[in-house]
Design a protein around this motif. Structure first.
Motif, mmCIF file in Angstrom:
data_model
loop_
_atom_site.group_PDB
_atom_site.id
_atom_site.type_symbol
_atom_site.label_atom_id
_atom_site.label_comp_id
_atom_site.label_asym_id
_atom_site.label_seq_id
_atom_site.Cartn_x
_atom_site.Cartn_y
_atom_site.Cartn_z
ATOM 1 N N ASN A 126 -39.378 -5.885 -38.890
ATOM 2 C CA ASN A 126 -39.411 -5.614 -37.446
ATOM 3 C C ASN A 126 -39.691 -4.150 -37.139
ATOM 4 N N LYS A 127 -40.672 -3.949 -36.278
ATOM 5 C CA LYS A 127 -40.856 -2.621 -35.715
ATOM 6 C C LYS A 127 -39.752 -2.444 -34.669
ATOM 7 N N ASP A 128 -39.238 -1.256 -34.529
ATOM 8 C CA ASP A 128 -38.128 -0.984 -33.606
ATOM 9 C C ASP A 128 -36.913 -1.851 -33.953
ATOM 10 N N SER A 129 -36.602 -1.942 -35.218
ATOM 11 C CA SER A 129 -35.482 -2.768 -35.668
ATOM 12 C C SER A 129 -34.143 -2.235 -35.170
ATOM 13 N N VAL A 130 -33.972 -0.909 -35.221
ATOM 14 C CA VAL A 130 -32.745 -0.284 -34.725
ATOM 15 C C VAL A 130 -33.135 0.878 -33.824
ATOM 16 N N LEU A 131 -32.651 0.835 -32.595
ATOM 17 C CA LEU A 131 -32.866 1.910 -31.631
ATOM 18 C C LEU A 131 -31.520 2.300 -31.036
ATOM 19 N N VAL A 132 -31.212 3.589 -31.089
ATOM 20 C CA VAL A 132 -29.966 4.080 -30.514
ATOM 21 C C VAL A 132 -30.269 5.317 -29.690
ATOM 22 N N GLU A 133 -29.784 5.331 -28.457
ATOM 23 C CA GLU A 133 -29.837 6.509 -27.610
ATOM 24 C C GLU A 133 -28.427 6.787 -27.141
ATOM 25 N N TYR A 134 -27.905 7.932 -27.544
ATOM 26 C CA TYR A 134 -26.564 8.340 -27.141
ATOM 27 C C TYR A 134 -26.658 9.803 -26.726
ATOM 28 N N ASN A 135 -26.455 10.056 -25.446
ATOM 29 C CA ASN A 135 -26.559 11.413 -24.916
ATOM 30 C C ASN A 135 -25.388 11.698 -23.994
ATOM 31 N N VAL A 136 -24.663 12.748 -24.321
ATOM 32 C CA VAL A 136 -23.545 13.182 -23.487
ATOM 33 C C VAL A 136 -24.030 14.376 -22.670
ATOM 34 N N ASN A 137 -23.823 14.294 -21.360
ATOM 35 C CA ASN A 137 -24.096 15.458 -20.519
ATOM 36 C C ASN A 137 -22.944 15.621 -19.546
ATOM 37 N N GLN A 138 -23.008 16.630 -18.717
ATOM 38 C CA GLN A 138 -21.886 16.922 -17.826
ATOM 39 C C GLN A 138 -21.596 15.786 -16.849
ATOM 40 N N ALA A 139 -22.596 15.082 -16.382
ATOM 41 C CA ALA A 139 -22.379 14.038 -15.374
ATOM 42 C C ALA A 139 -21.844 12.744 -15.987
ATOM 43 N N TYR B 128 -28.351 0.664 -27.124
ATOM 44 C CA TYR B 128 -28.299 0.238 -28.521
ATOM 45 C C TYR B 128 -29.047 -1.072 -28.687
ATOM 46 N N THR B 129 -30.022 -1.054 -29.584
ATOM 47 C CA THR B 129 -30.754 -2.260 -29.948
ATOM 48 C C THR B 129 -30.741 -2.368 -31.462
ATOM 49 N N ASN B 130 -30.358 -3.548 -31.960
ATOM 50 C CA ASN B 130 -30.378 -3.807 -33.388
ATOM 51 C C ASN B 130 -30.849 -5.243 -33.559
ATOM 52 N N VAL B 131 -32.099 -5.406 -33.978
ATOM 53 C CA VAL B 131 -32.706 -6.732 -34.104
ATOM 54 C C VAL B 131 -31.958 -7.570 -35.136
ATOM 55 N N GLN B 132 -31.527 -6.953 -36.229
ATOM 56 C CA GLN B 132 -30.836 -7.682 -37.287
ATOM 57 C C GLN B 132 -29.500 -8.248 -36.807
ATOM 58 N N GLN B 133 -28.849 -7.545 -35.890
ATOM 59 C CA GLN B 133 -27.558 -8.000 -35.380
ATOM 60 C C GLN B 133 -27.680 -8.588 -33.976
ATOM 61 N N THR B 134 -28.870 -8.829 -33.537
ATOM 62 C CA THR B 134 -29.185 -9.369 -32.204
ATOM 63 C C THR B 134 -28.401 -8.658 -31.094
ATOM 64 N N SER C 19 -26.852 2.796 -43.937
ATOM 65 C CA SER C 19 -25.739 1.970 -44.392
ATOM 66 C C SER C 19 -24.886 1.496 -43.218
ATOM 67 N N GLN C 20 -24.528 2.397 -42.314
ATOM 68 C CA GLN C 20 -23.684 2.044 -41.172
ATOM 69 C C GLN C 20 -24.366 1.066 -40.223
ATOM 70 N N PHE C 21 -25.690 1.141 -40.116
ATOM 71 C CA PHE C 21 -26.402 0.239 -39.217
ATOM 72 C C PHE C 21 -26.945 -1.000 -39.935
ATOM 73 N N GLY C 22 -26.585 -1.180 -41.206
ATOM 74 C CA GLY C 22 -26.929 -2.397 -41.933
ATOM 75 C C GLY C 22 -28.392 -2.530 -42.286
ATOM 76 N N VAL C 23 -29.062 -1.404 -42.528
ATOM 77 C CA VAL C 23 -30.482 -1.428 -42.884
ATOM 78 C C VAL C 23 -30.598 -1.153 -44.382
ATOM 79 N N ASN C 24 -31.143 -2.115 -45.122
ATOM 80 C CA ASN C 24 -31.293 -1.955 -46.570
ATOM 81 C C ASN C 24 -32.597 -1.268 -46.943
ATOM 82 N N ALA C 25 -33.674 -1.599 -46.254
ATOM 83 C CA ALA C 25 -34.986 -1.006 -46.524
ATOM 84 C C ALA C 25 -35.673 -0.741 -45.190
ATOM 85 N N PHE C 26 -36.405 0.351 -45.129
ATOM 86 C CA PHE C 26 -37.096 0.701 -43.892
ATOM 87 C C PHE C 26 -38.476 1.263 -44.191
#
Length: 166
Positions: free
Chosen positions: A75-88, A94-100, A136-143
């Protein structure tokens, strides 16, 4: 004699009702919102502001921004994570195709928090070590493609990339 027993019984019953009524909880709404066994102080919880929450999140994980993109063979885009902390506020996706998983906001944060807590990323780690821990934490064995951008709590940005064809 019978009247005396009736009077004592009636007085005892009325006294019991009065005591039970006086001992009852008059603030049911607050109790319903609190998990069993926890104690809250409503005045204290009102004094916590968003900057304290944002600061705690930065210190909790060691970074204020974590943007991950992993492509796998399947899968292309198998794991996508966006985590941004700002003042507001905190933006989380979070998208993880393997974990639906395809989540945003609080539900995404709920899944990511334990993962972030286990990562223990530091800017002193080697690229290979960071990549191995994250996959390892996101369960990806090969990329095929790995791209991670992290802004650490001190403001320093680091990018970790790897391309393989396994």
């Amino acid at each position: 004699m019978n009247l005396k027993k009736y009077t004592i019984f009636t007085l005892s019953l009325l006294t019991s009702f009065l005591l039970l009524g006086a001992c009852g909880n008059t603030n049911k709404e607050e109790e319903e919102n609190v998990p069993d066994g926890t104690v809250t102080n409503p005045q204290q919880s009102e004094t916590i502001d968003e900057s304290q929450t944002t600061e705690n999140q930065e210190n909790e994980f060691g970074f204020q921004s974590f943007n991950l993109h992993i492509d796998t063979v399947e899968n292309k885009d198998s794991v996508l994570v966006e985590y941004n902390v700002n003042q507001a506020d905190t933006d989380v996706k979070y998208t993880n195709v393997q974990q639906t998983a395809d989540l945003q906001g609080d539900s995404a944060y709920a899944l990511l928090q334990p993962i972030f807590m286990e990562l223990h990323l530091t800017k002193e780690m080697s690229d290979e070590e960071v990549i191995e821990k994250v996959t390892s934490q996101f369960g990806v064995n090969a990329f095929n493609n790995f791209n991670l951008e992290v802004e650490y709590a001190d403001g320093e940005n680091k990018t970790y990339t790897a391309n393989t064809t396994e």
